[in-house]
Enzyme design. Structure first.
Site, PDB file in Angstrom:
ATOM      1  N   CYS A  14      -3.952   7.601   4.608  1.00 26.86           N
ATOM      2  CA  CYS A  14      -3.353   7.640   3.396  1.00 26.86           C
ATOM      3  C   CYS A  14      -4.405   7.303   2.812  1.00 26.86           C
ATOM      4  CB  CYS A  14      -2.875   5.840   3.587  1.00 26.86           C
ATOM      5  SG  CYS A  14      -4.088   4.483   4.474  1.00 26.86           S
TER       6      CYS A  14
ATOM      7  N   GLU B 153       0.886  -0.987   0.052  1.00 25.86           N
ATOM      8  CA  GLU B 153      -0.133   0.132   0.121  1.00 25.86           C
ATOM      9  C   GLU B 153       0.831   1.256   0.324  1.00 25.86           C
ATOM     10  OE1 GLU B 153      -2.506   2.217   2.948  1.00 25.86           O
ATOM     11  OE2 GLU B 153      -2.932   0.346   3.265  1.00 25.86           O
TER      12      GLU B 153
END
Length: 512
Positions: free
Chosen positions: A280, A243
């Site tokens: 994020c 990620e």
């Protein structure tokens, strides 16, 4: 997304004091491989008990761990206490999921001589890959770190885990690892099922180690891409689930802006400054109708909330934010709406709002749409819906995409484009905050992730499993999940039909 240096140094360089040596790593990997012989044959009930024991131990140690985390990350006791609760709830969710059993995708096709070619008896399910490497993240020292989602999902799948601790919170990582490892073994898990290593070069060696069968990573685009390449360049390439980077576009329609401009401005201000922007899912680009005063409303919302400079996780993250936002503000066609990009203080992040146009973004997406990990957002003014959607396509892959619209808006063309670029599409609220559930998707097209899988939610287990089929096997040779009597009582697909076990709360009886 988070600070992880690209592994470009010579792997033969001297090991810093305290880092895991190559001999130690070899011993840890060998122990993980021995543990896999036990975990691959373990029952769901056994693994669930191990995982719950780790959750209980972390809850019991909360008052010890939170002060360490606060000292190392400056995230605050309230936020960190909540993150411990999220982490242990996530572990328990995986324990429940493996007992339920549908994650195995157990499938049975009985013989059928009438098909072309004739079909034998085929039985298929998922099985664990083997020892897994996990890289802890800096921005979630509990939920995405030593005992976070990657670790929880790998252990639930039946894979031993070797965690590479993040240098942003070394004492917390080490102590958390001690607690988790002790709890797992005390609950009956095999020695070697969980280990913790440290050091930049150790991380490189971990990805390349022949005993490691997959990698879970949350971190920067540069560091993640370098490790991804290492995983693919091995003699035996392995899956790398990274990620990495996302700007998470938000599209506000003219009707929504007319109906609730101040509400949207306050919501955006609260979202992109949450946790000093170190999420994020931070809404990094927001598309708004051209000629509106939305930017000034966001600036007013920041003033009203008294949002000022906030401590960032590390000096390195703060420095990268300061240089990144200053560089972005200096580009032609970019205006500063709020904050001072050139006056960021060391170790902190002051909120910054910038504004540009769709034409500028489409002309230079690589620069203007680069993630600035911190409390900033870029407003992109559009002329009409087609103009806005062209800019969204230029954004590329993101973890989330959000639309704020009114009932009068035609959503179909918007949803089509947002679905192309994101793993999760929101129709209300703001993307910061990721619920842990069966239906959650936390992952999207490159560069947000390196795969199509999720790193949050029950389906995160799928990353650490591989399918295996048995053909014409005697019943006694089959795993219990695939035997005729379904001794474990799990959902299975038989001859194309989903069959749910009877008598289990919350499920329909088979054929009901």
């Amino acid at each position: 997304m988070t600070e992880t240096a690209a592994p470009e140094r010579d792997t033969a360089a001297p090991v810093p004091a305290g880092d895991t040596t190559r001999d130690q790593l070899d011993a840890i990997a060998a122990a993980a491989r021995r543990a896999f012989a036990v975990t691959v044959a373990s029952t769901a009930a056994e693994r669930a008990a191990w995982i719950r024991a780790a959750a209980d131990a972390l809850d019991a140690a909360r008052d010890e761990l939170v002060p360490i985390a606060d000292e190392e990350t400056r995230l605050g006791a309230v936020r960190l206490t909540g993150e411990v609760a999220r982490t242990t709830a996530q572990l328990r969710l995986f324990a429940d999921a493996i007992l339920e059993g549908s994650y195995l995708e157990a499938t049975i096709d009985h013989p059928d001589p009438t098909t072309i070619p004739p079909r034998p008896d085929l039985r298929r399910m998922l099985r664990p890959l083997g020892p897994v490497a996990v890289f802890g993240a800096s921005n979630f020292p509990f939920a995405f770190s030593v005992a976070g989602g990657d670790t929880a999902s790998a252990l639930a799948a039946g894979c031993p885990v070797i965690v590479k601790g993040h240098p942003a919170h070394p004492r917390l990582s080490a102590r958390t690892a001690e607690i988790v490892a002790g709890a797992l073994v005390a609950a009956g898990a095999p020695e070697g099922v969980f280990a913790h290593v440290t050091g930049h070069e150790t991380g490189v060696a971990l990805v390349q180690h022949p005993e490691v069968r997959a990698v879970g990573f949350t971190g920067s685009l540069g560091g993640g891409r370098a490790l991804f390449d290492l995983a693919q360049q091995r003699p035996d390439p392995i899956p790398f689930y990274g990620e990495l980077s996302a700007v998470n576009p938000v599209l506000i329609t003219p009707a929504a802006l007319e109906a609730r401009a101040d509400e949207l401005a306050a919501g955006l201000a609260g979202s992109f400054t949450l946790g000093a922007g170190q999420f994020c899912t931070n809404p990094g680009v927001v598309l708004v109708p051209a000629g509106s005063d939305f930017g000034e409303r966001v600036a007013a919302a920041l003033d009203a909330s008294s949002t000022g400079p906030a401590p960032m996780l590390t000096e390195g993250i703060a420095g990268a934010f300061a240089s990144g936002i200053a560089g972005l503000a200096a580009r032609d066609g970019v205006d500063v709406v709020a904050g001072d990009p050139t006056a960021q203080q060391p170790g902190t992040g002051e909120p910054v709002v910038l504004r540009t146009t769709t034409a500028a973004v489409i002309a230079d997406p690589g620069t203007l749409l680069h993630e600035c990990f911190g409390p900033s957002t870029l407003l992109i003014e559009y002329a009409d819906l087609a103009d806005a959607l062209a800019a969204v396509r230029a954004v590329g892959g993101s973890l989330t995409a959000t639309v704020h619209a009114q009932p009068s808006d035609e959503l179909a063309p918007i949803v089509e484009v947002l679905s192309e670029v994101a793993g999760r599409v929101l129709f209300a609220g703001w993307p910061t905050g990721v619920a842990v559930s069966w239906a959650q998707q936390h992952g999207g097209p490159w560069p947000s992730t390196t795969s199509t899988h999720t790193s949050v939610g029950v389906s995160a287990m799928r990353r650490f499993l591989r399918p295996i089929a048995f053909q014409d096997a005697p019943d006694a040779a089959l795993p219990p999940e695939l035997r005729d009597g379904n001794p474990l009582g799990i959902p299975r697909r038989i001859d194309g039909m989903l069959v749910l076990p009877a008598g289990v709360p919350g499920r329909r009886p088979a054929g009901g």
